[in-house]
Design a protein around this motif. Structure first.
Motif, PDB file in Angstrom:
ATOM      1  N   LEU A 193       5.324  -0.871   1.455  1.00 57.06           N
ATOM      2  CA  LEU A 193       4.795  -0.914   2.819  1.00 57.06           C
ATOM      3  C   LEU A 193       3.452  -1.859   2.545  1.00 57.06           C
ATOM      4  CD1 LEU A 193       4.463   0.331   5.678  1.00 57.06           C
ATOM      5  CD2 LEU A 193       2.901   1.901   4.896  1.00 57.06           C
ATOM      6  N   TYR A 194       3.807  -3.022   3.185  1.00 56.43           N
ATOM      7  CA  TYR A 194       2.948  -4.286   2.883  1.00 56.43           C
ATOM      8  C   TYR A 194       1.815  -4.345   4.001  1.00 56.43           C
ATOM      9  CZ  TYR A 194       6.451  -5.407  -0.328  1.00 56.43           C
ATOM     10  OH  TYR A 194       7.379  -5.484  -1.332  1.00 56.43           O
ATOM     11  N   ILE A 195       0.858  -4.756   3.897  1.00 55.21           N
ATOM     12  CA  ILE A 195      -0.442  -4.943   4.941  1.00 55.21           C
ATOM     13  C   ILE A 195       0.369  -5.847   6.072  1.00 55.21           C
ATOM     14  CG2 ILE A 195      -2.490  -6.064   5.422  1.00 55.21           C
ATOM     15  CD1 ILE A 195      -3.615  -5.114   2.552  1.00 55.21           C
ATOM     16  N   PHE A 196       0.904  -6.903   5.626  1.00 59.34           N
ATOM     17  CA  PHE A 196       1.588  -7.682   6.848  1.00 59.34           C
ATOM     18  C   PHE A 196       2.285  -6.860   7.650  1.00 59.34           C
ATOM     19  CE2 PHE A 196       0.604 -11.975   4.315  1.00 59.34           C
ATOM     20  CZ  PHE A 196      -0.121 -12.399   5.385  1.00 59.34           C
ATOM     21  N   GLU A 197       3.485  -6.179   6.971  1.00 63.15           N
ATOM     22  CA  GLU A 197       4.286  -5.241   7.676  1.00 63.15           C
ATOM     23  C   GLU A 197       3.585  -4.458   8.767  1.00 63.15           C
ATOM     24  OE1 GLU A 197       6.407  -2.955   4.875  1.00 63.15           O
ATOM     25  OE2 GLU A 197       7.896  -2.219   6.141  1.00 63.15           O
ATOM     26  N   MET A 198       2.315  -4.030   8.344  1.00 62.59           N
ATOM     27  CA  MET A 198       1.756  -2.958   9.156  1.00 62.59           C
ATOM     28  C   MET A 198       1.450  -3.807  10.578  1.00 62.59           C
ATOM     29  SD  MET A 198       1.676   0.106   8.047  1.00 62.59           S
ATOM     30  CE  MET A 198       0.376   0.765   9.071  1.00 62.59           C
ATOM     31  N   GLN A 199       0.792  -5.183  10.231  1.00 58.96           N
ATOM     32  CA  GLN A 199       0.201  -5.802  11.471  1.00 58.96           C
ATOM     33  C   GLN A 199       1.488  -6.037  12.327  1.00 58.96           C
ATOM     34  OE1 GLN A 199      -2.716  -6.483  11.784  1.00 58.96           O
ATOM     35  NE2 GLN A 199      -3.924  -6.416   9.884  1.00 58.96           N
ATOM     36  N   ILE A 200       2.722  -6.394  11.584  1.00 57.81           N
ATOM     37  CA  ILE A 200       3.842  -6.803  12.531  1.00 57.81           C
ATOM     38  C   ILE A 200       4.427  -5.573  13.394  1.00 57.81           C
ATOM     39  CG2 ILE A 200       6.313  -7.732  12.459  1.00 57.81           C
ATOM     40  CD1 ILE A 200       4.221  -9.838  11.969  1.00 57.81           C
ATOM     41  N   ILE A 218       0.818  -1.149  -0.082  1.00 54.33           N
ATOM     42  CA  ILE A 218      -0.060   0.036  -0.201  1.00 54.33           C
ATOM     43  C   ILE A 218       0.780   1.380   0.060  1.00 54.33           C
ATOM     44  CG2 ILE A 218      -2.166  -0.808   1.013  1.00 54.33           C
ATOM     45  CD1 ILE A 218      -0.967   0.059   3.792  1.00 54.33           C
ATOM     46  N   GLY A 219       2.091   0.978  -0.247  1.00 49.91           N
ATOM     47  CA  GLY A 219       3.059   2.362  -0.019  1.00 49.91           C
ATOM     48  C   GLY A 219       2.941   3.261  -1.365  1.00 49.91           C
ATOM     49  N   LEU A 220       3.401   4.259  -1.294  1.00 45.74           N
ATOM     50  CA  LEU A 220       3.420   5.142  -2.453  1.00 45.74           C
ATOM     51  C   LEU A 220       4.650   5.540  -2.830  1.00 45.74           C
ATOM     52  CD1 LEU A 220       0.543   7.682  -1.644  1.00 45.74           C
ATOM     53  CD2 LEU A 220       0.473   5.934  -3.440  1.00 45.74           C
ATOM     54  N   THR A 221       5.834   5.913  -1.759  1.00 47.95           N
ATOM     55  CA  THR A 221       7.037   6.310  -2.183  1.00 47.95           C
ATOM     56  C   THR A 221       7.886   5.296  -1.890  1.00 47.95           C
ATOM     57  OG1 THR A 221       7.392   7.179  -0.086  1.00 47.95           O
ATOM     58  CG2 THR A 221       6.691   8.741  -1.771  1.00 47.95           C
ATOM     59  N   HIS A 222       7.373   4.129  -1.117  1.00 45.38           N
ATOM     60  CA  HIS A 222       8.415   3.143  -0.689  1.00 45.38           C
ATOM     61  C   HIS A 222       7.444   1.745  -0.398  1.00 45.38           C
ATOM     62  CE1 HIS A 222       7.448   3.246   3.795  1.00 45.38           C
ATOM     63  NE2 HIS A 222       7.117   4.324   3.356  1.00 45.38           N
ATOM     64  N   ASN A 228      -3.155   9.412  10.493  1.00 46.53           N
ATOM     65  CA  ASN A 228      -2.354   8.761  11.802  1.00 46.53           C
ATOM     66  C   ASN A 228      -0.575   9.008  11.489  1.00 46.53           C
ATOM     67  OD1 ASN A 228      -4.478   7.469  13.602  1.00 46.53           O
ATOM     68  ND2 ASN A 228      -5.273   7.109  11.803  1.00 46.53           N
ATOM     69  N   GLY A 229      -0.472   9.988  10.674  1.00 46.09           N
ATOM     70  CA  GLY A 229       1.022   9.837  10.707  1.00 46.09           C
ATOM     71  C   GLY A 229       2.022   9.048  10.069  1.00 46.09           C
ATOM     72  N   VAL A 230       1.356   8.149   9.168  1.00 48.04           N
ATOM     73  CA  VAL A 230       1.914   7.126   8.592  1.00 48.04           C
ATOM     74  C   VAL A 230       2.515   7.613   7.324  1.00 48.04           C
ATOM     75  CG1 VAL A 230       2.253   4.740   7.629  1.00 48.04           C
ATOM     76  CG2 VAL A 230       0.834   5.286   9.835  1.00 48.04           C
ATOM     77  N   ARG A 231       3.958   7.367   7.160  1.00 44.41           N
ATOM     78  CA  ARG A 231       4.781   7.806   5.866  1.00 44.41           C
ATOM     79  C   ARG A 231       4.395   6.815   4.719  1.00 44.41           C
ATOM     80  NH1 ARG A 231       9.469   7.978   2.891  1.00 44.41           N
ATOM     81  NH2 ARG A 231      10.372   6.310   4.213  1.00 44.41           N
TER      82      ARG A 231
END
Ligand code: UTP
Length: 404
Positions: free
Chosen positions: A119-126, A113-117, A400-403
């Motif tokens: 960012l995976y859904i699993f990564e967010m969960q972890i 789901i990242g735009l400039t880098h 929520n401030g997530v890059r």
């Protein structure tokens, strides 16, 4: 083989053997294995599905509001964090779904789901879970439910990304079971000459599949399972405050909920049905119920569920033998027609059989609704565009401030 053919003939299902003779010996063995695994009792439900719409007497359920939680936050945190340090909590990440609405064949959690880098859904969960581990000074065992359809891809994805820094000794994958699909006349469908049209049997299958896998045996101190969906990228799992509040309530389960925006918002709400926790769909609420208000002036039926539950391990063991209701759901099911051509239907063409975690919550007998702020904890990704989509989730992440 003879036995299987005559059993299928008796059931009027010989069409699944239409291409049998042309299969390789391995292919034949695999199809037989699939046929032997069929739970016929479930498949027969297409004829006369249980009526699962709320039939009982509906009443509001008492839960903790944001203000009440704030007042006791520190106390709840201590109770929850102590339980986490004692190894009493495990997380169950539900990632066995097919994510058909998102339209990607890869596991939903592998979606970037990242735009400039990246960012995976699993990564967010972890990431979220690692924060909790840091705050509590302990690592939470993490069970990841996959299905035969995405298990290898999910494991490979975690390997490739070194589990995003989560200690691998605390991660276990387990597969949920698959259930066959039928057309509107109850005939089993094939998705290939040697393969039944099979799909994951719904998120209510997690407990029996986890038990079958035996993975929980490595963590004997578990008293609570936090079960949640993969697709909410603002998910706060293993939340010590939620755990502490649920333990303190003495109830056998807890549900994170968000307040309905208005009386007629189209979300299912947690309520009591004949005294048991239950979710009532928006179209089942009467006008009177939709607009009813409690003594605090808030809507009486306003707790929308977000697929983040705590369930008592002891209670789950007790209810393991009870049958979870099976939902017979109309879906678009790709199938092989009489000419051996794969058809991807535009409209619903058959039924899938699914059990839901909601029904398990009901079986626990008592549930604590725990209110959270929607904008901070709920950004589900269901669709490619529009509501609950990649776009809407990105907006919420930015807020929520997530890059990205
Ligand atoms: P959904 O009901 O949104 O289903 O799942 P889905 O399969 O992800 O998506 P669609 O409907 O095909 O587009 C809610 C959560 O339950 C999990 C999903 O992975 C998601 O985290 N789930 C669903 C399972 O683990 N197994 C299932 O059989 C179904």
């Amino acid at each position: 083989m003879k036995e299987i053919s005559s059993m299928l003939a008796e059931r009027g299902q010989t069409q699944v053997l239409r291409y049998f003779d042309g299969l390789t010996p391995d292919g034949q063995r695999e199809l037989i294995r699939q046929i032997e695994n069929i739970d016929w009792e479930t498949v027969e439900l297409w004829r006369d599905p249980e009526d699962l719409s709320g039939k009982g007497e509906i009443s509001p359920i008492e839960g903790l509001t944001l203000a009440q939680i704030k007042e006791k936050e520190a106390e709840y945190f201590e109770v929850g964090a102590a339980a986490i340090r004692a190894g009493k909590l495990a997380c169950v990440l539900l990632a066995g779904g097919q994510g058909t609405r998102l339209g990607s064949d890869a596991p939903k959690g592998a979606y970037d789901i990242g735009l400039t880098h990246p960012l995976y859904i699993f990564e967010m969960q972890i990431k979220n879970l690692l924060e909790v581990c840091k705050a509590c000074g302990a690592t939470v065992p993490l069970f990841i439910m996959t299905s035969e359809k995405n298990d290898a891809a999910t494991r490979a994805f975690f390997r490739e990304h070194h589990s995003f820094g989560y200690p691998e000794a605390y991660i276990r994958f387990f597969e949920q079971e698959l259930a066959p699909s039928v057309d509107f006349t109850g005939k089993l469908l094939l998705e290939d000459k040697g393969t039944l049209a099979l799909s994951p049997n719904g998120n209510g299958g997690w407990y029996s599949s986890l038990k079958k896998s035996g993975a929980d045996g490595d963590f004997p101190a578990i008293e609570w399972y936090n079960v949640y969906g993969v697709d909410n990228v603002l998910q706060r799992s293993a939340d010590p405050v939620f755990l502490g509040a649920t333990i303190a309530s003495g109830r056998m389960s807890g549900a994170k909920v968000v307040r309905k925006k208005d009386p007629h918002e189209r979300v299912g709400v947690l309520c009591l049905e004949d005294g048991l926790p239950s979710v009532i769909e928006y179209y089942e609420l009467t006008e009177e119920m939709a607009t009813a208000r409690g003594a605090d002036g808030e809507l009486a039926y306003s707790f929308g569920v977000i697929l983040n539950y705590l369930l008592s391990a002891k209670k789950l063991e007790e209810i393991a033998k009870e049958r979870i209701p099976v939902h017979v759901v109309k879906k678009k099911i790709p199938y092989l027609d009489e000419n051996g051509v794969l058809v991807k239907p535009e409209k619903e063409n058959g039924y899938k059989f699914e059990t839901l975690i909601l029904d398990m919550v009901k079986l626990t007998g008592s549930c604590l609704p725990f209110e959270v702020v929607r904008e901070k904890e709920f950004a589900p990704i269901k669709n490619k565009e529009g509501t609950d989509s990649v776009e809407s989730a990105r907006e919420l992440l930015k807020e929520n401030g997530v890059r990205l």
